[in-house]
Enzyme design. Structure first.
Site, PDB file in Angstrom:
ATOM      1  N   SER A 224       0.840  -1.197   0.000  1.00 22.39           N
ATOM      2  CA  SER A 224       0.000   0.000   0.000  1.00 22.39           C
ATOM      3  C   SER A 224       0.876   1.248   0.000  1.00 22.39           C
ATOM      4  O   SER A 224       1.703   1.415  -0.894  1.00 22.39           O
ATOM      5  CB  SER A 224      -0.970  -0.043   1.191  1.00 22.39           C
ATOM      6  OG  SER A 224      -1.995   0.913   1.054  1.00 22.39           O
TER       7      SER A 224
ATOM      8  N   ASP B 198      -9.547  -4.019  -6.015  1.00 23.69           N
ATOM      9  CA  ASP B 198      -9.055  -3.191  -4.906  1.00 23.69           C
ATOM     10  C   ASP B 198      -9.870  -1.903  -4.815  1.00 23.69           C
ATOM     11  O   ASP B 198     -10.012  -1.172  -5.796  1.00 23.69           O
ATOM     12  CB  ASP B 198      -7.573  -2.874  -5.129  1.00 23.69           C
ATOM     13  CG  ASP B 198      -6.882  -2.326  -3.893  1.00 23.69           C
ATOM     14  OD1 ASP B 198      -7.447  -1.417  -3.255  1.00 23.69           O
ATOM     15  OD2 ASP B 198      -5.777  -2.791  -3.580  1.00 23.69           O
TER      16      ASP B 198
ATOM     17  N   HIS C 249      -8.394  -4.805  -0.868  1.00 21.74           N
ATOM     18  CA  HIS C 249      -7.100  -4.287  -0.434  1.00 21.74           C
ATOM     19  C   HIS C 249      -6.528  -5.050   0.762  1.00 21.74           C
ATOM     20  O   HIS C 249      -5.342  -5.384   0.775  1.00 21.74           O
ATOM     21  CB  HIS C 249      -7.237  -2.798  -0.093  1.00 21.74           C
ATOM     22  CG  HIS C 249      -5.932  -2.069  -0.030  1.00 21.74           C
ATOM     23  ND1 HIS C 249      -5.149  -1.846  -1.141  1.00 21.74           N
ATOM     24  CD2 HIS C 249      -5.259  -1.516   1.017  1.00 21.74           C
ATOM     25  CE1 HIS C 249      -4.057  -1.178  -0.791  1.00 21.74           C
ATOM     26  NE2 HIS C 249      -4.098  -0.970   0.511  1.00 21.74           N
TER      27      HIS C 249
END
Length: 462
Positions: free
Chosen positions: A205, A355, A387
């Site tokens: 991320s 995502d 995610h």
């Protein structure tokens, strides 16, 4: 998936409660072991910073952390010289862990945790310290101890830089990438490691954004580093695409944080935006940069915010200087105003196709562009994850890839071929890669609240 304001609020509250409960394996004091970075001179750039070489250690101190204790690792903070977006010498801080039994020859594992905020006391070095009152602690108590613990088990030296720097310039690629590369140099200097020590990088991320920029800048900024591999997942490869994807949605706080972070790295963008902020915008920008305003607050405070409602100009992305900055702050060649580099070392890149926080398509485009120029990428898209589940899905395969990179045994693949990596099926299982203790810690995350206000899981890793 529809996400309501009420669900985000309740999930963030649960996440905070999970942190305050503390891991069962550690005994934590409520107060951080050292002062808040805003009150700590260790986080101040010395006036003679220009006299130091890139990656040179300016000062160091031994610190207690909540990570690595089971491995009897020693942990230190290093203040070192790096470079900002304006090519100026600045200082930064990295946390390093020295394994009790280092691998021979030495190997360096650079881990980038997601910070995802624009306040100095959200920095990883503060979150890693023993204690519970750090405002971004939630980023350091879930999967991070497993990843760093695994690396220390292997005997790797571990470095985790405050990649956003003292300005907390979230999503500013050049700033992040150079901070990481100089952090690796600092560890090498601090431990007098051989110049050819193998290096591998890992991040997810916001940490993946920092990682991809470090890999992209390595050849030009730190060509002497012997980088043998990198793994990153859920990677924001384009500041503009990520902003557009997030703005107005349940995770719009990240879009606002990105505007704040890029502005902190680019003074011309800061001046341009400040002149166009309305009263609400002035208040909001001050708030998101406030002391203790970290990832949980970013998610909780701004769901469904339209960032353009904070300014008197809705065409900002297409106007100078912002349009030009966005063409710099991307590693997607189709968007970039410069030639994006192609790292020579093997990489493992994973991403959830649906995502909901970081868009999949720009990452897939990046992989395609890189492969067309001769890259070596194991690409693992997950069609039924989002995610947070993708973060867990890719953790074991990514660490297995890092070990293979260090050992020189990464598999030969057709670059970019989309093959989902599944622990226990296409790669060894969690127990085989992590060992039973860390594998059980990973399984225990199933259903726990993350820093993003959503639970890990619901699928338990094999």
């Amino acid at each position: 998936m529809r996400v309501s304001l009420r669900s985000i609020t309740s999930l963030l509250a649960a996440a905070t409660a999970a942190v305050l409960a503390a891991p069962a394996t550690e005994t934590l004091d409520r107060r951080a072991a050292l002062p808040n970075p805003y009150d700590d001179p260790f986080y101040t750039t010395p006036s003679n910073i220009g006299t130091f070489a890139k990656g040179q250690v300016i000062q160091s101190r031994k610190v207690p952390t909540d990570i690595g204790n089971a491995n009897n690792a020693a942990s230190f903070q290093l203040q070192y010289r790096t470079t900002n977006t304006q090519n100026e010498a600045v200082a930064d801080v990295a946390t390093v862990w020295i394994p009790a039994k280092p691998a021979s020859p030495p190997k360096i594992f650079s881990y980038q945790v997601y910070e995802d905020a624009t306040a100095l006391d959200c920095a990883p070095s503060y979150s890693y310290l023993t204690g519970l009152d750090q405002p971004n602690k939630v980023t350091a108590v879930l999967d991070t101890p497993i990843i760093i613990g695994w690396a220390l088990q292997q005997g790797y030296y571990v470095v985790s830089s405050d990649h956003e720097g003292f300005k907390a310039a979230f999503i500013a690629g050049y700033e992040e990438g150079m901070a990481i590369l100089d952090g690796i140099r600092a560890l090498k200097n601090y431990q007098n490691l051989p110049s050819d020590s193998k290096v591998a990088l890992e991040g997810y991320s916001g940490g993946a954004h920092a990682t991809v920029w470090a890999t992209s800048l390595a050849d030009s900024y730190a060509p002497e580093l012997n980088i043998v591999g990198a793994s990153h997942g859920g990677t924001p490869v384009s500041a503009k695409d990520t902003f557009t994807f997030l703005n107005g949605g349940p995770f719009a706080g990240f879009a606002l944080a990105g505007v704040s972070g890029l502005s902190l790295a680019h003074p011309d963008m800061e001046s341009f935006i400040e002149a166009r902020l309305n009263a609400k915008g002035q208040q909001t920008l001050k708030q998101i940069r406030g002391r203790g305003f970290c990832l949980p607050q970013v998610v909780l405070t701004y769901p469904f915010l339209n960032v353009f409602s904070l300014v008197n100009d809705t065409n900002l992305l297409n106007e100078a200087p912002i349009a030009g900055i966005l063409k710099q702050e991307t590693v997607v060649q189709a968007e970039a105003s410069y030639t994006v580099s192609v790292p020579k070392f093997p990489r493992f890149i994973w991403h959830a196709i649906p995502d909901e926080i970081v868009p999949y398509q720009p990452a897939a485009t990046y992989v395609k562009e890189q492969c067309a120029k001769g890259a070596n990428i194991n690409f693992s898209p997950y069609p039924i994850a989002e995610h947070l589940t993708a973060e867990i899905f890719g953790l074991v395969p990514s660490l297995w890839f890092i070990k293979q990179a260090f050992d020189g045994t990464t598999p030969k693949v057709i670059c970019g071929t989309p093959i989902p990596a599944i622990a226990g099926i296409t790669t060894p299982s969690a127990d085989q890669v992590l060992g039973s203790d860390l594998a059980n810690q990973l399984r225990s995350l199933n259903g726990k609240q993350s820093a993003f206000g959503k639970p890990f899981g619901p699928i338990t890793p094999p």
